[in-house]
Design a protein around this motif. Structure first.
Motif, PDB file in Angstrom:
ATOM      1  N   ARG A  48      -9.439  -6.402   9.131  1.00 56.18           N
ATOM      2  CA  ARG A  48     -10.331  -5.241   9.026  1.00 56.18           C
ATOM      3  C   ARG A  48      -9.633  -3.967   9.487  1.00 56.18           C
ATOM      4  O   ARG A  48      -8.689  -4.000  10.278  1.00 56.18           O
ATOM      5  N   ALA A  49     -10.109  -2.857   8.992  1.00 55.79           N
ATOM      6  CA  ALA A  49      -9.633  -1.556   9.475  1.00 55.79           C
ATOM      7  C   ALA A  49      -9.845  -1.487  10.983  1.00 55.79           C
ATOM      8  O   ALA A  49     -10.897  -1.867  11.492  1.00 55.79           O
ATOM      9  N   GLY A  50      -8.828  -1.026  11.689  1.00 52.31           N
ATOM     10  CA  GLY A  50      -8.890  -0.964  13.140  1.00 52.31           C
ATOM     11  C   GLY A  50      -8.239  -2.143  13.830  1.00 52.31           C
ATOM     12  O   GLY A  50      -7.905  -2.065  15.018  1.00 52.31           O
ATOM     13  N   ASP A  51      -8.037  -3.251  13.109  1.00 52.35           N
ATOM     14  CA  ASP A  51      -7.320  -4.388  13.685  1.00 52.35           C
ATOM     15  C   ASP A  51      -5.866  -3.995  13.930  1.00 52.35           C
ATOM     16  O   ASP A  51      -5.249  -3.297  13.113  1.00 52.35           O
ATOM     17  N   GLU A  52      -5.326  -4.467  15.032  1.00 54.22           N
ATOM     18  CA  GLU A  52      -3.938  -4.177  15.355  1.00 54.22           C
ATOM     19  C   GLU A  52      -3.046  -5.342  14.927  1.00 54.22           C
ATOM     20  O   GLU A  52      -3.474  -6.491  14.892  1.00 54.22           O
ATOM     21  N   TRP A  53      -1.820  -5.017  14.574  1.00 58.21           N
ATOM     22  CA  TRP A  53      -0.843  -6.040  14.231  1.00 58.21           C
ATOM     23  C   TRP A  53       0.411  -5.874  15.078  1.00 58.21           C
ATOM     24  O   TRP A  53       0.716  -4.773  15.546  1.00 58.21           O
ATOM     25  N   ASP A  54       1.118  -6.983  15.275  1.00 56.93           N
ATOM     26  CA  ASP A  54       2.315  -7.016  16.115  1.00 56.93           C
ATOM     27  C   ASP A  54       3.287  -8.005  15.491  1.00 56.93           C
ATOM     28  O   ASP A  54       2.965  -9.184  15.339  1.00 56.93           O
ATOM     29  N   GLU A  55       4.461  -7.553  15.119  1.00 53.76           N
ATOM     30  CA  GLU A  55       5.444  -8.419  14.478  1.00 53.76           C
ATOM     31  C   GLU A  55       6.847  -8.044  14.934  1.00 53.76           C
ATOM     32  O   GLU A  55       7.333  -6.942  14.655  1.00 53.76           O
ATOM     33  N   ASP A  56       7.486  -8.967  15.659  1.00 56.26           N
ATOM     34  CA  ASP A  56       8.871  -8.780  16.110  1.00 56.26           C
ATOM     35  C   ASP A  56       9.080  -7.434  16.795  1.00 56.26           C
ATOM     36  O   ASP A  56      10.042  -6.706  16.517  1.00 56.26           O
ATOM     37  N   GLY A  57       8.169  -7.106  17.680  1.00 57.99           N
ATOM     38  CA  GLY A  57       8.293  -5.876  18.446  1.00 57.99           C
ATOM     39  C   GLY A  57       7.750  -4.633  17.770  1.00 57.99           C
ATOM     40  O   GLY A  57       7.670  -3.568  18.394  1.00 57.99           O
ATOM     41  N   ARG A  58       7.395  -4.731  16.499  1.00 57.16           N
ATOM     42  CA  ARG A  58       6.794  -3.612  15.793  1.00 57.16           C
ATOM     43  C   ARG A  58       5.272  -3.748  15.854  1.00 57.16           C
ATOM     44  O   ARG A  58       4.736  -4.852  15.740  1.00 57.16           O
ATOM     45  N   THR A  59       4.578  -2.657  16.024  1.00 59.16           N
ATOM     46  CA  THR A  59       3.125  -2.691  16.127  1.00 59.16           C
ATOM     47  C   THR A  59       2.504  -1.634  15.225  1.00 59.16           C
ATOM     48  O   THR A  59       3.172  -0.676  14.802  1.00 59.16           O
ATOM     49  N   TYR A  79      11.694 -10.314 -20.881  1.00 64.18           N
ATOM     50  CA  TYR A  79      10.424 -10.627 -20.235  1.00 64.18           C
ATOM     51  C   TYR A  79      10.205  -9.701 -19.041  1.00 64.18           C
ATOM     52  O   TYR A  79      11.158  -9.182 -18.441  1.00 64.18           O
ATOM     53  N   THR A  80       8.928  -9.553 -18.704  1.00 63.53           N
ATOM     54  CA  THR A  80       8.550  -8.815 -17.505  1.00 63.53           C
ATOM     55  C   THR A  80       7.806  -9.760 -16.581  1.00 63.53           C
ATOM     56  O   THR A  80       6.862 -10.435 -16.997  1.00 63.53           O
ATOM     57  N   LEU A  81       8.246  -9.836 -15.333  1.00 61.08           N
ATOM     58  CA  LEU A  81       7.573 -10.628 -14.306  1.00 61.08           C
ATOM     59  C   LEU A  81       6.841  -9.693 -13.352  1.00 61.08           C
ATOM     60  O   LEU A  81       7.377  -8.647 -12.971  1.00 61.08           O
ATOM     61  N   ILE A  82       5.616 -10.048 -12.989  1.00 61.46           N
ATOM     62  CA  ILE A  82       4.944  -9.376 -11.879  1.00 61.46           C
ATOM     63  C   ILE A  82       4.826 -10.404 -10.770  1.00 61.46           C
ATOM     64  O   ILE A  82       4.293 -11.495 -10.966  1.00 61.46           O
ATOM     65  N   GLN A  83       5.340 -10.046  -9.591  1.00 58.51           N
ATOM     66  CA  GLN A  83       5.529 -11.015  -8.511  1.00 58.51           C
ATOM     67  C   GLN A  83       4.876 -10.557  -7.214  1.00 58.51           C
ATOM     68  O   GLN A  83       5.030  -9.418  -6.790  1.00 58.51           O
ATOM     69  N   ASN A  84       4.141 -11.489  -6.592  1.00 55.99           N
ATOM     70  CA  ASN A  84       3.566 -11.252  -5.270  1.00 55.99           C
ATOM     71  C   ASN A  84       4.604 -11.454  -4.173  1.00 55.99           C
ATOM     72  O   ASN A  84       5.536 -12.252  -4.331  1.00 55.99           O
ATOM     73  N   HIS A  85       4.361 -10.792  -3.042  1.00 58.98           N
ATOM     74  CA  HIS A  85       5.138 -11.020  -1.826  1.00 58.98           C
ATOM     75  C   HIS A  85       4.148 -11.256  -0.694  1.00 58.98           C
ATOM     76  O   HIS A  85       3.399 -10.357  -0.308  1.00 58.98           O
ATOM     77  N   GLU A  86       4.139 -12.491  -0.173  1.00 56.82           N
ATOM     78  CA  GLU A  86       3.129 -12.898   0.809  1.00 56.82           C
ATOM     79  C   GLU A  86       3.599 -12.531   2.217  1.00 56.82           C
ATOM     80  O   GLU A  86       4.119 -13.357   2.960  1.00 56.82           O
ATOM     81  N   LEU A  87       3.367 -11.290   2.571  1.00 58.77           N
ATOM     82  CA  LEU A  87       3.880 -10.758   3.829  1.00 58.77           C
ATOM     83  C   LEU A  87       2.805 -10.015   4.601  1.00 58.77           C
ATOM     84  O   LEU A  87       1.984  -9.296   4.027  1.00 58.77           O
ATOM     85  N   GLY A  88       2.830 -10.183   5.926  1.00 62.41           N
ATOM     86  CA  GLY A  88       2.086  -9.312   6.805  1.00 62.41           C
ATOM     87  C   GLY A  88       2.940  -8.125   7.179  1.00 62.41           C
ATOM     88  O   GLY A  88       4.138  -8.074   6.867  1.00 62.41           O
ATOM     89  N   PRO A  89       2.368  -7.131   7.849  1.00 63.72           N
ATOM     90  CA  PRO A  89       3.131  -5.925   8.196  1.00 63.72           C
ATOM     91  C   PRO A  89       4.251  -6.206   9.196  1.00 63.72           C
ATOM     92  O   PRO A  89       4.209  -7.161   9.955  1.00 63.72           O
ATOM     93  N   GLY A  90       5.258  -5.338   9.159  1.00 63.46           N
ATOM     94  CA  GLY A  90       6.364  -5.429  10.090  1.00 63.46           C
ATOM     95  C   GLY A  90       7.463  -6.383   9.664  1.00 63.46           C
ATOM     96  O   GLY A  90       8.347  -6.700  10.455  1.00 63.46           O
ATOM     97  N   ALA A  91       7.456  -6.835   8.407  1.00 62.17           N
ATOM     98  CA  ALA A  91       8.465  -7.785   7.933  1.00 62.17           C
ATOM     99  C   ALA A  91       9.826  -7.108   7.792  1.00 62.17           C
ATOM    100  O   ALA A  91       9.921  -5.922   7.472  1.00 62.17           O
ATOM    101  N   GLU A  92      10.878  -7.881   7.991  1.00 66.32           N
ATOM    102  CA  GLU A  92      12.230  -7.334   7.850  1.00 66.32           C
ATOM    103  C   GLU A  92      12.473  -6.833   6.440  1.00 66.32           C
ATOM    104  O   GLU A  92      13.052  -5.761   6.236  1.00 66.32           O
ATOM    105  N   PHE A  93      12.037  -7.615   5.461  1.00 70.87           N
ATOM    106  CA  PHE A  93      12.179  -7.205   4.063  1.00 70.87           C
ATOM    107  C   PHE A  93      10.780  -7.112   3.443  1.00 70.87           C
ATOM    108  O   PHE A  93      10.435  -7.842   2.528  1.00 70.87           O
ATOM    109  N   GLY A  94       9.973  -6.206   4.001  1.00 69.45           N
ATOM    110  CA  GLY A  94       8.645  -5.969   3.466  1.00 69.45           C
ATOM    111  C   GLY A  94       8.704  -5.147   2.192  1.00 69.45           C
ATOM    112  O   GLY A  94       9.744  -4.601   1.828  1.00 69.45           O
ATOM    113  N   VAL A  95       7.566  -5.072   1.521  1.00 69.71           N
ATOM    114  CA  VAL A  95       7.485  -4.234   0.321  1.00 69.71           C
ATOM    115  C   VAL A  95       7.426  -2.773   0.780  1.00 69.71           C
ATOM    116  O   VAL A  95       6.501  -2.384   1.502  1.00 69.71           O
ATOM    117  N   PRO A  96       8.396  -1.945   0.393  1.00 69.88           N
ATOM    118  CA  PRO A  96       8.422  -0.561   0.874  1.00 69.88           C
ATOM    119  C   PRO A  96       7.279   0.266   0.300  1.00 69.88           C
ATOM    120  O   PRO A  96       6.850   0.048  -0.830  1.00 69.88           O
TER     121      PRO A  96
END
Length: 508
Positions: free
Chosen positions: A203-214, A125-142
């Motif tokens: 939106r484009a231009g919005d800033e993000w901040d996660e665990d010291g990463r921006t 079987y083949t699974l296609i799987q989502n990852h519900e993450l915002g930017p700056g995650a420790e194990f984000g989608v590379p």
């Protein structure tokens, strides 16, 4: 020390009954599975409900045999991960930060969510799987070349493709799309791809901040993307489906309409229908080639006896189970939300809102949609009825919607305390799928214990599995078409599980 996929599979395999299951020779291997004790607190009624014989979109004639036998009670897992009924077992397919991606792409990302399974032939079987993450995650989608939508969304959400088999072995995993944000659920297509949904409206231009990463987003978010299982990536947003906090969707059997849910509040979200332009039939890559304003995106109106629009689904309760209500659709004025969010473009008397429109799954006859709960201040109108979960069925031909499962509100939901009978009392249904036998599987995201549930429209609800590890939600339940394996995710710590057992005995 990190363990490899084979060691992980061995350590986390749990079987409650090692004796062979007595099934016909064509099903000598374990059938996909897992469920629990006596009927749960979920009300439903018979009569006028969707036919189970037509409920699976990929099967015109569901397998026969088996009986509507109640699932046996859940038995605790010695490994402390997943309680299952006797005769069922599970295997860990992937685990965040432990199993590895192919091609040196890194480790399995976190926050597993919506998912679909596709038959790859020869028991694979083949699974296609989502990852519900915002930017700056420790194990984000590379970010992998060719898969990136927004270069500014670093270590954020996306999708991976997992190869596995009936034994739940990890045969590989790779990145299919990256640079997207909060990929929550979505839906499989009749042509074998996955439509992944961003549950955000950044939106484009919005800033993000996660665990010291921006960082700063370079592109707008809140779109749907088409994901293929064969490694061909096309990170092009499908703008004609609107920009908002998408949750899940389903494509109708004629490939001309898509039904979509919105998980939002203040005001509550909406249930949408997109209709393709004339002479357009959906297929691989068609949606990404359409103009941003192609087709018609419209919001649901449930019509009451006096012709008025029901302002919120929470006004309906178990007293109306099985009753079909007429539905009309009102066009969204501006679907890319340039000036205001889509749901704010309507007055309350124009549309039917609902707190946490969540899982969606299509059948040949219609589409199921879930509302997870509504009981806190602001979740529902002051004079509406609090609830712990609703499952609806929209009939394509009749253009009606009916409540088919209802979880009454319990005070334990508010307090977050365990219910006295935790395997009989349920709240917060989220993702939904239809089994090969036409019944439903729901992933619970509520208070207290988290379960995977088996629910029969017009019948009882049973616990298939219980999270023993923590209180994390289950996500992305999906059955193989042959009925042998139920795949499901535990969002934290990020596990993909393959559950097998005598499914047909209890679901057939």
């Amino acid at each position: 020390m990190a363990v490899g996929p084979q060691e992980l599979r061995h350590v986390n395999t749990f079987e409650l009954n090692r004796s062979p299951i007595d099934v016909p020779s064509s099903r000598r291997t374990f059938l996909a599975g897992g469920a629990a004790g006596a009927a749960g607190v979920g009300l439903a009624v018979a009569g006028g409900l969707p036919s189970l014989a037509q409920a699976h979109p990929g099967r015109s004639h569901p397998p026969r045999g088996g009986g509507r036998v109640p699932f046996p009670p859940l038995v605790d897992d010695p490994a402390g991960i997943l309680a299952l009924p006797e005769g069922f077992r599970y295997t860990v397919v992937t685990r965040t930060g432990v199993t590895r991606l192919d091609r040196g792409q890194g480790l399995t990302p976190a926050e597993h969510d919506g998912m679909a399974v596709f038959d790859a032939g020869r028991g694979r079987y083949t699974l296609i799987q989502n990852h519900e993450l915002g930017p700056g995650a420790e194990f984000g989608v590379p970010h992998v070349a060719g898969t990136v939508y927004d270069p500014g969304a670093v270590d954020a959400g996306g999708c991976t493709v997992i190869r596995t088999d009936r034994a739940g072995r990890n045969l590989g995993e790779f990145v299919a799309i990256s640079g997207t944000v909060d990929n929550c659920a979505g839906g499989p297509t009749p042509w074998g791809t996955w439509l992944t949904c961003e549950e955000t409206d950044d939106r484009a231009g919005d800033e993000w901040d996660e665990d010291g990463r921006t960082g700063t987003y370079q592109k707008d978010h809140g779109y749907v993307f088409e994901v293929r299982a064969d490694g061909r990536a096309d990170p092009t947003p499908i703008k004609c489906l609107g920009r908002y906090a998408h949750e899940a969707l389903a494509v109708d059997k004629d490939r001309t309409k898509i039904y979509l849910s919105e998980d939002a509040d203040e005001p509550n979200g909406l249930f949408y229908r997109w209709t393709a332009p004339r002479r357009v039939k959906l297929g691989p890559g068609v949606l990404t080639r359409l103009a941003p304003d192609a087709g018609v995106l419209a919001a649901m109106q449930i019509i009451m006896d006096d012709g008025s629009v029901l302002p919120d689904v929470a006004y309906l309760t178990s007293a109306q189970l099985g009753r079909p209500f007429p539905v009309r659709w009102i066009e969204v004025p501006e679907r890319d939300a340039r000036a205001m969010p889509l749901r704010e473009q309507f007055a309350d008397d124009q549309v039917t809102r609902g707190r946490k429109f969540e899982g969606v799954w299509g059948t040949d006859q219609g589409v199921y949609v879930v509302n997870s709960y509504a009981w806190e201040d602001g979740d529902l109108p002051a004079d509406a009825a609090p609830h712990d979960g609703m499952v609806w069925f929209y009939d394509y031909r009749a253009e009606t919607i009916q409540l088919v499962t209802y979880f009454p509100h319990q005070t334990s939901s508010e307090e977050g305390t365990p219910a006295k009978y935790s395997d009989l009392t349920f709240d917060g249904p989220d993702n939904v799928t239809v089994t090969p036998w036409g019944s439903l599987v729901l992933a619970e995201d509520g208070s207290g214990a988290s379960h995977v549930l088996s629910s029969v429209p017009g019948g009882p609800t049973y616990a298939i599995a219980r999270n023993q590890l923590n209180d994390s939600e289950f996500c992305g339940p999906t059955f193989t078409d042959d009925g042998k394996v139920l795949f499901v995710n535990m969002q934290d710590p990020g596990l993909t599980l393959a559950i097998t057992g005598p499914w047909e005995k209890y679901l057939g």
